[in-house]
Write a protein that holds these residues in place. Structure first.
Motif, PDB file in Angstrom:
ATOM      1  N   GLN A  36      -1.725  -0.288   0.601  1.00 29.29           N
ATOM      2  CA  GLN A  36      -1.816  -1.401  -0.336  1.00 29.29           C
ATOM      3  C   GLN A  36      -0.630  -1.424  -1.287  1.00 29.29           C
ATOM      4  O   GLN A  36      -0.041  -0.391  -1.604  1.00 29.29           O
ATOM      5  CB  GLN A  36      -3.122  -1.324  -1.127  1.00 29.29           C
ATOM      6  N   ASP A  37      -0.310  -2.607  -1.726  1.00 28.06           N
ATOM      7  CA  ASP A  37       0.737  -2.823  -2.725  1.00 28.06           C
ATOM      8  C   ASP A  37       0.129  -3.669  -3.823  1.00 28.06           C
ATOM      9  O   ASP A  37      -0.314  -4.802  -3.564  1.00 28.06           O
ATOM     10  CB  ASP A  37       1.929  -3.541  -2.084  1.00 28.06           C
ATOM     11  N   ASP A  38       0.045  -3.118  -5.040  1.00 31.24           N
ATOM     12  CA  ASP A  38      -0.622  -3.798  -6.153  1.00 31.24           C
ATOM     13  C   ASP A  38      -2.059  -4.163  -5.799  1.00 31.24           C
ATOM     14  O   ASP A  38      -2.551  -5.261  -6.117  1.00 31.24           O
ATOM     15  CB  ASP A  38       0.153  -5.061  -6.562  1.00 31.24           C
ATOM     16  N   GLY A  39      -2.739  -3.262  -5.110  1.00 28.42           N
ATOM     17  CA  GLY A  39      -4.141  -3.476  -4.790  1.00 28.42           C
ATOM     18  C   GLY A  39      -4.406  -4.359  -3.596  1.00 28.42           C
ATOM     19  O   GLY A  39      -5.554  -4.602  -3.236  1.00 28.42           O
ATOM     20  N   GLN A  40      -3.352  -4.850  -2.935  1.00 34.75           N
ATOM     21  CA  GLN A  40      -3.506  -5.742  -1.789  1.00 34.75           C
ATOM     22  C   GLN A  40      -2.844  -5.123  -0.558  1.00 34.75           C
ATOM     23  O   GLN A  40      -1.844  -4.411  -0.666  1.00 34.75           O
ATOM     24  CB  GLN A  40      -2.876  -7.117  -2.078  1.00 34.75           C
ATOM     25  N   PHE A  41      -3.436  -5.406   0.605  1.00 38.06           N
ATOM     26  CA  PHE A  41      -2.885  -4.859   1.847  1.00 38.06           C
ATOM     27  C   PHE A  41      -1.430  -5.300   2.037  1.00 38.06           C
ATOM     28  O   PHE A  41      -1.072  -6.453   1.803  1.00 38.06           O
ATOM     29  CB  PHE A  41      -3.723  -5.325   3.042  1.00 38.06           C
ATOM     30  N   SER A  42      -0.603  -4.335   2.490  1.00 39.21           N
ATOM     31  CA  SER A  42       0.807  -4.618   2.744  1.00 39.21           C
ATOM     32  C   SER A  42       1.139  -4.254   4.192  1.00 39.21           C
ATOM     33  O   SER A  42       1.037  -3.084   4.574  1.00 39.21           O
ATOM     34  CB  SER A  42       1.688  -3.811   1.782  1.00 39.21           C
ATOM     35  N   MET A  43       1.512  -5.247   4.982  1.00 38.19           N
ATOM     36  CA  MET A  43       1.880  -5.004   6.372  1.00 38.19           C
ATOM     37  C   MET A  43       3.101  -4.079   6.459  1.00 38.19           C
ATOM     38  O   MET A  43       3.195  -3.227   7.350  1.00 38.19           O
ATOM     39  CB  MET A  43       2.159  -6.324   7.087  1.00 38.19           C
ATOM     40  N   ALA A  44       4.020  -4.229   5.497  1.00 34.31           N
ATOM     41  CA  ALA A  44       5.213  -3.387   5.509  1.00 34.31           C
ATOM     42  C   ALA A  44       4.838  -1.914   5.323  1.00 34.31           C
ATOM     43  O   ALA A  44       5.351  -1.030   6.007  1.00 34.31           O
ATOM     44  CB  ALA A  44       6.178  -3.831   4.405  1.00 34.31           C
ATOM     45  N   ARG A  45       3.908  -1.652   4.408  1.00 33.88           N
ATOM     46  CA  ARG A  45       3.466  -0.266   4.193  1.00 33.88           C
ATOM     47  C   ARG A  45       2.722   0.263   5.420  1.00 33.88           C
ATOM     48  O   ARG A  45       2.837   1.428   5.765  1.00 33.88           O
ATOM     49  CB  ARG A  45       2.560  -0.189   2.961  1.00 33.88           C
ATOM     50  N   TYR A  46       1.953  -0.590   6.027  1.00 32.25           N
ATOM     51  CA  TYR A  46       1.202  -0.203   7.229  1.00 32.25           C
ATOM     52  C   TYR A  46       2.165   0.246   8.321  1.00 32.25           C
ATOM     53  O   TYR A  46       2.023   1.321   8.910  1.00 32.25           O
ATOM     54  CB  TYR A  46       0.370  -1.400   7.689  1.00 32.25           C
ATOM     55  N   GLN A  47       3.185  -0.560   8.564  1.00 23.93           N
ATOM     56  CA  GLN A  47       4.136  -0.228   9.618  1.00 23.93           C
ATOM     57  C   GLN A  47       4.929   1.037   9.267  1.00 23.93           C
ATOM     58  O   GLN A  47       5.198   1.882  10.133  1.00 23.93           O
ATOM     59  CB  GLN A  47       5.079  -1.420   9.837  1.00 23.93           C
ATOM     60  N   ALA A  48       5.288   1.183   7.989  1.00 25.36           N
ATOM     61  CA  ALA A  48       6.043   2.366   7.574  1.00 25.36           C
ATOM     62  C   ALA A  48       5.188   3.633   7.704  1.00 25.36           C
ATOM     63  O   ALA A  48       5.674   4.689   8.126  1.00 25.36           O
ATOM     64  CB  ALA A  48       6.514   2.203   6.127  1.00 25.36           C
ATOM     65  N   ALA A  49       3.901   3.531   7.351  1.00 27.59           N
ATOM     66  CA  ALA A  49       3.017   4.696   7.443  1.00 27.59           C
ATOM     67  C   ALA A  49       2.838   5.131   8.892  1.00 27.59           C
ATOM     68  O   ALA A  49       2.843   6.320   9.203  1.00 27.59           O
ATOM     69  CB  ALA A  49       1.657   4.373   6.816  1.00 27.59           C
ATOM     70  N   LEU A  50       2.691   4.170   9.791  1.00 34.30           N
ATOM     71  CA  LEU A  50       2.547   4.509  11.208  1.00 34.30           C
ATOM     72  C   LEU A  50       3.818   5.157  11.743  1.00 34.30           C
ATOM     73  O   LEU A  50       3.762   6.131  12.498  1.00 34.30           O
ATOM     74  CB  LEU A  50       2.216   3.251  12.015  1.00 34.30           C
ATOM     75  N   ALA A  51       4.955   4.619  11.342  1.00 26.98           N
ATOM     76  CA  ALA A  51       6.226   5.179  11.805  1.00 26.98           C
ATOM     77  C   ALA A  51       6.390   6.618  11.318  1.00 26.98           C
ATOM     78  O   ALA A  51       6.863   7.491  12.049  1.00 26.98           O
ATOM     79  CB  ALA A  51       7.386   4.317  11.306  1.00 26.98           C
ATOM     80  N   ALA A  52       5.965   6.879  10.071  1.00 26.19           N
ATOM     81  CA  ALA A  52       6.084   8.230   9.517  1.00 26.19           C
ATOM     82  C   ALA A  52       5.218   9.229  10.273  1.00 26.19           C
ATOM     83  O   ALA A  52       5.544  10.408  10.358  1.00 26.19           O
ATOM     84  CB  ALA A  52       5.697   8.218   8.035  1.00 26.19           C
ATOM     85  N   GLN A  53       4.091   8.756  10.824  1.00 23.40           N
ATOM     86  CA  GLN A  53       3.197   9.622  11.587  1.00 23.40           C
ATOM     87  C   GLN A  53       3.529   9.656  13.076  1.00 23.40           C
ATOM     88  O   GLN A  53       2.864  10.351  13.846  1.00 23.40           O
ATOM     89  CB  GLN A  53       1.746   9.151  11.409  1.00 23.40           C
ATOM     90  N   GLY A  54       4.528   8.906  13.467  1.00 24.69           N
ATOM     91  CA  GLY A  54       4.898   8.871  14.874  1.00 24.69           C
ATOM     92  C   GLY A  54       3.858   8.196  15.742  1.00 24.69           C
ATOM     93  O   GLY A  54       3.700   8.521  16.922  1.00 24.69           O
ATOM     94  N   MET A  55       3.140   7.234  15.171  1.00 27.77           N
ATOM     95  CA  MET A  55       2.078   6.545  15.908  1.00 27.77           C
ATOM     96  C   MET A  55       2.413   5.063  16.028  1.00 27.77           C
ATOM     97  O   MET A  55       3.012   4.470  15.137  1.00 27.77           O
ATOM     98  CB  MET A  55       0.726   6.682  15.193  1.00 27.77           C
ATOM     99  N   SER A  56       1.991   4.491  17.139  1.00 28.16           N
ATOM    100  CA  SER A  56       2.115   3.054  17.294  1.00 28.16           C
ATOM    101  C   SER A  56       0.866   2.393  16.714  1.00 28.16           C
ATOM    102  O   SER A  56      -0.170   3.034  16.526  1.00 28.16           O
ATOM    103  CB  SER A  56       2.243   2.686  18.777  1.00 28.16           C
ATOM    104  N   GLN A  57       0.977   1.091  16.451  1.00 26.51           N
ATOM    105  CA  GLN A  57      -0.183   0.374  15.927  1.00 26.51           C
ATOM    106  C   GLN A  57      -1.356   0.417  16.910  1.00 26.51           C
ATOM    107  O   GLN A  57      -2.493   0.673  16.493  1.00 26.51           O
ATOM    108  CB  GLN A  57       0.212  -1.072  15.602  1.00 26.51           C
ATOM    109  N   PRO A  58      -1.139   0.210  18.216  1.00 29.24           N
ATOM    110  CA  PRO A  58      -2.274   0.310  19.158  1.00 29.24           C
ATOM    111  C   PRO A  58      -2.922   1.698  19.166  1.00 29.24           C
ATOM    112  O   PRO A  58      -4.139   1.815  19.257  1.00 29.24           O
ATOM    113  CB  PRO A  58      -1.637  -0.016  20.514  1.00 29.24           C
TER     114      PRO A  58
END
Length: 635
Positions: free
Chosen positions: A125-147
C-alpha cells in the motif's frame, strides 16, 4: 477489498491453518492433484505424490520458522530428528488430503477473493491504498512472478474455506459454558505452611567420601569440552558486490533499454454505491433501487457521499462515503474497471452491473501513468547491475574456491591471495556448543562447519575443511589453528561445588520428609500447633497466585470434610502444606471472562472435529510413507 468478498478469518481457522499449513512454498492445487513423477517420492496420497523437492522446501521453511521463534536457543541438530522429519511429512500429507478434497468439491478461491487479500497487504500500500508499483516491486524482490504468488495465495484461501467450514462446527452451549465456568471459578480458601531446605541445613553433614563418589559417578558434569581455534576465509556475493562500481554510462544504458520496468501505472480513485444481488435478493428490485438512487444523484450530484452512507451495501466503503481509494487496472472486476477508466474526473456513471450487484460510480481523482525518472531509480539500477555482475563472478569464483581449498589442503593462503580475501581467526570453539553458545559464533556457528573442523581430516591430517555454504551465496572454509582435547576438571577444583550441591539435595530431602510426616499427622486428625500463613482465596482462573504443583494438589483434594490438608513440592526444594478451610463461588463472574471461556472451549471442540475429519480423510485415501527414504536422506 472493496466488495467484502472474503469474510474475516476466525480464530479457529487461524489455529487450524497453523497446524496444517507450515508456511510452505506452494506449487498450486493442480500440482497436488496430479502425479508429479519427479525424483524419489517420500509419500503418496492416493495417486498424488509428495516428492523430495517438496519435502525439502517444507523442511527448510519449518527450520526457518523455528529459528525465528526460538532465537538464540535454536539448535539445528537438536530439531533434526527422525520424529521431526516425520512430523513435517505428516503435515504435508494432511495438507495434501485437504487440497484433494477441495479439488473434488470444486472448492477454489476466486479472483475477487485474491484482490481482496492482496489489496489489504500493508507492504503493498501507498498512503493506505493498494499500489500496483509496490506489488510488482515486492514480487521482483522475492524472485516470484505474479502468477506464482497468486497461485500460492489462492491455495491458502482455498484451505481457509475448507477449514472454516469444519471449524465452525465447534459450538459450546450456554449450559455447558456455565458448568465449566462454575468449575473454573470455584474458590478455595487456604493457609500455607512451608518446610524449606534452609531450616534443615544445619542437620546435614557431607563427608569427603560422598563427594568423591559423586565426582567419580558423574564424570560428564566436570568435563571440559574438546575445543579448537580456527583460521578461516569467507567468499560471499555481498563482498563481491561491495567491491564493484558501475559507471553513469552503464546506468543510463540500462535505464534506456528497460524503461518499461520503471513505469508508474495510471491509477484512479473512485467512490461507489453498491446494491447487492444474491440468491436472497430479487434482481429487478435491486435494479429499480439503483435506478432510483441514480435519478436522485442527477438532481443533486453533490450528495454522492451522503447517499453512499445511506444506501450502499458495501460494508468496506459505505461508511467512508463509498470511497475505494486509488487502484490500477486489474484490481477490480471487469465491468467496474471498464466503467471507471471511461469516466472523466468528477463524472458519475450510469448503473453498472457486476457479479456483486449494481454499482453507481463516481471518479474522484486520477494519477496519470508516468515514467519514473532516472534520478529516482538510480539506486535500484546500481544495485541490480552490481548484483548481476557479482552473481556471475560468484558463480565462477565459487567453483574455483571450492576446488582450491580441496586441492591445496595444507593452507588457506592460496585462496586468500587469488580472491583477495581476509584471513580471519576465531577464539576457542567447542565441538558441541549449546544453542546459546552456537548463536555467538557468527559464521562459524554452523553445525556442518564445526563437524568438518573436528573431523579426523582436520585434526589429524591438518587439512582445510571443504567449502561449506553457511548462508545463501556465502562459502566458508576453515582449518584448525590450535586444539585442546576433552579433559576433566580436577577434583580439588570442583570439590566445594559438589559438597554444596549435595548439602542442598539432602536438606531438600529432609524438608520433604518433615512436611510429609506433618501432612500424615494432620490427615489422621492430629492437629498440632503450627504457624500457618494468612488465609487467601485461590481459583483455577487465578492460578498464578501459587505454583502449579500446589494449585493442582489443592484442587484435587477431597473437600467433603473441612479442613482438608494437601502437600506439594514447590520451588527450590521447599515442601509446602496447604490447609483448605472453605470452598465457594464468587458472587459474580465477569461477562467478558465467560465469553472468553466459551470461545476457548468452542475452539477446542472445533479442533477435535477437525482432527476427526482428518482421520476420516486418512481412512478414505491410500497413504504410503517411504520411511526408508526419509530416514536415509541426509539433512
Amino acid at each position: 477489498m472493496i466488495f467484502d468478498a472474503v469474510r474475516n478469518n476466525k480464530r479457529v481457522v487461524q489455529v487450524f491453518l497453523a497446524l496444517i499449513t507450515l508456511p510452505f512454498a506452494f506449487w498450486g492445487i493442480d500440482s497436488y492433484v496430479r502425479d508429479t513423477g519427479a525424483g524419489t517420492d517420500l509419500a503418496s496420497v492416493g495417486d498424488s505424490k509428495i516428492t523430495m523437492q517438496q519435502f525439502d522446501q517444507a523442511w527448510r521453511v519449518q527450520q526457518d520458522r523455528l529459528r525465528q521463534a526460538m532465537g538464540e536457543t535454536f539448535d539445528a541438530a537438536a530439531v533434526n530428528t527422525p520424529e521431526a522429519r516425520l512430523s513435517v511429512l505428516n503435515a504435508l500429507v494432511d495438507q495434501r488430503l485437504l487440497l484433494l478434497e477441495a479439488a473434488k468439491g470444486r472448492l477454489v478461491a476466486g479472483d475477487n477473493a485474491l484482490r481482496e487479500v492482496i489489496s489489504k497487504i500493508p507492504a503493498l500500500q501507498d498512503d493506505g491504498q493498494f499500489s500496483m508499483a509496490r506489488y510488482q516491486a515486492a514480487l521482483a524482490a522475492q524472485g516470484m512472478s505474479q502468477p506464482q504468488f497468486e497461485a500460492q495465495l489462492r491455495q491458502d484461501l482455498t484451505l481457509q474455506q475448507l477449514v472454516a467450514a469444519i471449524g465452525d462446527t465447534g459450538i459450546v452451549g450456554s449450559a455447558m459454558t456455565d458448568e465449566m465456568l462454575r468449575i473454573q471459578s470455584e474458590e478455595r480458601q487456604v493457609s500455607e505452611l512451608r518446610f524449606s531446605p534452609e531450616q534443615f541445613a544445619a542437620q546435614v553433614k557431607i563427608d569427603t567420601a560422598a563427594v568423591e563418589k559423586y565426582y567419580q559417578e558423574n564424570p560428564k558434569r566436570f568435563e571440559i569440552a574438546e575445543q579448537a581455534k580456527a583460521d578461516y576465509v569467507v567468499l560471499s556475493l555481498q563482498a563481491l558486490m561491495d567491491k564493484l562500481t558501475v559507471s553513469d554510462a552503464e546506468v543510463s544504458a540500462w535505464y534506456e533499454s528497460h524503461k518499461d520496468r520503471y513505469q508508474r501505472a495510471e491509477e484512479r480513485r473512485a467512490s461507489h454505491i453498491l446494491i447487492l444481488v444474491d440468491a436472497n435478493q430479487d434482481e429487478e428490485k435491486a435494479k429499480a433501487k439503483a435506478d432510483g438512487i441514480r435519478r436522485e444523484l442527477q438532481e443533486a450530484p453533490g450528495k454522492f457521499a451522503e447517499l453512499a452512507k445511506q444506501y450502499s451495501q458495501d460494508p468496506g466503503s459505505a461508511e467512508k462515503g463509498g470511497d475505494l481509494g486509488f487502484f490500477g487496472r486489474g484490481m477490480m472486476v471487469k465491468p467496474f474497471e471498464e466503467s471507471v477508466f471511461k469516466l472523466q474526473e468528477g463524472e458519475i456513471s450510469g448503473v453498472v452491473r457486476s457479479e456483486f450487484g449494481f454499482h453507481i460510480i463516481k471518479l474522484t481523482a486520477t494519477k496519470a501513468g508516468a515514467q519514473r525518472p532516472l534520478a529516482e531509480v538510480r539506486p535500484e539500477l546500481e544495485d541490480e547491475l552490481k548484483r548481476q555482475t557479482a552473481s556471475r563472478q560468484f558463480a565462477e569464483a565459487a567453483e574455483a574456491f571450492s576446488n582450491m581449498v580441496y586441492e591445496q589442503p595444507d593452507s588457506l593462503q592460496p585462496v586468500v591471495e587469488k580472491f583477495d580475501l581476509k584471513m580471519q581467526h576465531s577464539g576457542w570453539l567447542p565441538r558441541d556448543p549449546n544453542p546459546q553458545a552456537l548463536a555467538t559464533l557468527g559464521q562459524l556457528g554452523n553445525q556442518k562447519v564445526l563437524t568438518a573442523l573436528f573431523s579426523a581430516d582436520s585434526l589429524k591430517n591438518k587439512r582445510n575443511t571443504e567449502a561449506i555454504e553457511v548462508a545463501p551465496n556465502v562459502l566458508l572454509s576453515a582449518r584448525v589453528a590450535a586444539y585442546q582435547a576433552a579433559s576433566s576438571r580436577p577434583f580439588a577444583e570442583v570439590k566445594a561445588g559438589i559438597e554444596a550441591a549435595l548439602k542442598e539435595q539432602q536438606a531438600a530431602a529432609l524438608a520433604r520428609q518433615a512436611g510429609e510426616a506433618r501432612l500424615a499427622a494432620l490427615q489422621a486428625g492430629t492437629e498440632s500447633k503450627a504457624d500457618w500463613g494468612p488465609v487467601k482465596s485461590v481459583s483455577r482462573l487465578e492460578g498464578q497466585q501459587l505454583p502449579a504443583a500446589a494449585l493442582q494438589a489443592i484442587f484435587r483434594a477431597n473437600v467433603n470434610n473441612l479442613p482438608a490438608y494437601v502437600g506439594a513440592e514447590v520451588a527450590g526444594g521447599t515442601y509446602a502444606l496447604y490447609k483448605i478451610i472453605k470452598v465457594g463461588q464468587p458472587a459474580t463472574v465477569d461477562k467478558q471472562r465467560r465469553d472468553a471461556l466459551q470461545r476457548e472451549y468452542s475452539t477446542i471442540l472445533g479442533q477435535e472435529d477437525f482432527a476427526a475429519y482428518l482421520a476420516g480423510l486418512r481412512s478414505r485415501y491410500k497413504i504410503d510413507i517411504n520411511k526408508a527414504a526419509l530416514d536415509s536422506k541426509e539433512r
